[in-house]
Design a protein around this motif. Structure first.
Motif, PDB file in Angstrom:
ATOM      1  N   TYR A   1       1.109  -1.187  -0.389  1.00 21.35           N
ATOM      2  CA  TYR A   1      -0.428   0.175  -0.125  1.00 21.35           C
ATOM      3  C   TYR A   1       0.992   1.587  -0.019  1.00 21.35           C
TER       4      TYR A   1
ATOM      5  N   CYS B   1       1.203   8.181  -1.456  1.00 19.63           N
ATOM      6  CA  CYS B   1       0.762   8.886  -2.526  1.00 19.63           C
ATOM      7  C   CYS B   1       2.253   9.749  -3.065  1.00 19.63           C
TER       8      CYS B   1
ATOM      9  N   ASP C   1      -1.922  -1.355  -4.061  1.00 24.13           N
ATOM     10  CA  ASP C   1      -2.309  -0.414  -4.508  1.00 24.13           C
ATOM     11  C   ASP C   1      -0.632   0.442  -4.170  1.00 24.13           C
TER      12      ASP C   1
ATOM     13  N   ASN D   1      -0.284   3.341  -5.938  1.00 27.38           N
ATOM     14  CA  ASN D   1      -0.136   4.500  -6.089  1.00 27.38           C
ATOM     15  C   ASN D   1       0.281   5.609  -7.500  1.00 27.38           C
TER      16      ASN D   1
END
Length: 163
Positions: free
Chosen positions: A104, A107, A135, A137
């Protein structure tokens, strides 16, 4: 024996509807590994979810944004744990091993550099099958961008290099 995994950026298991979908998928597919990203739950509640899934092993990464549940027929060892990834060594019933990295990513381009360093360092010592998912990002190229703000090469080059 087949092994199945579910990696889902669930964005909240607070919603009974979202967790009910996980349970329903698990009943149908009988996953060996379930990875929930962004559960938006306090890790103190993780045992409740473990029981409801009927899984044996549960763990989460340093900041609690990656939760992983593993079936009883798999032995688990934690290889690496950071705010952006959790890497496990899974030993299957037949003795074979698989490395699993759940991601994860932050950002921020700068913060993601730590993730790319972690993954690169891990790759230097892996000689068994390795599953990396989650993810990230970030996209791999400008062609993947649909709408939104323009994407610049410095935002995705590190990811492209890492893959």
């Amino acid at each position: 024996m087949s092994y199945k995994a579910l990696l889902w950026n669930i964005r909240s298991v607070k919603s009974q509807q979202a967790f009910h979908r996980v349970q329903k998928l698990h009943r149908h597919h009988k996953f060996s590994l379930i990875d929930l990203i962004e559960p938006f739950q306090d890790t103190r509640n993780i045992q409740k979810f473990t029981r409801r899934l009927g899984m044996q092993y549960v763990n989460f990464n340093k900041n609690g944004q990656i939760w992983v549940f593993v079936n009883h027929n798999i032995q688990v060892g934690v290889i690496s744990d950071s705010n952006q990834q959790l890497t496990l060594l899974l030993t299957l019933e037949d003795g074979s091993q698989v490395m699993s990295t759940m991601v994860y990513a932050k950002c921020s381009v700068i913060e993601r550099l730590h993730l790319w360093d972690d993954i690169y360092s891990l790759s230097l010592n892996i000689s068994i099958p390795w599953m990396v998912g989650g993810d990230f990002n970030v996209i791999l190229s400008e062609e993947e961008n649909i709408g939104g703000l323009p994407v610049h090469p410095q935002e995705y080059e590190d990811f492209a290099y890492c893959t």
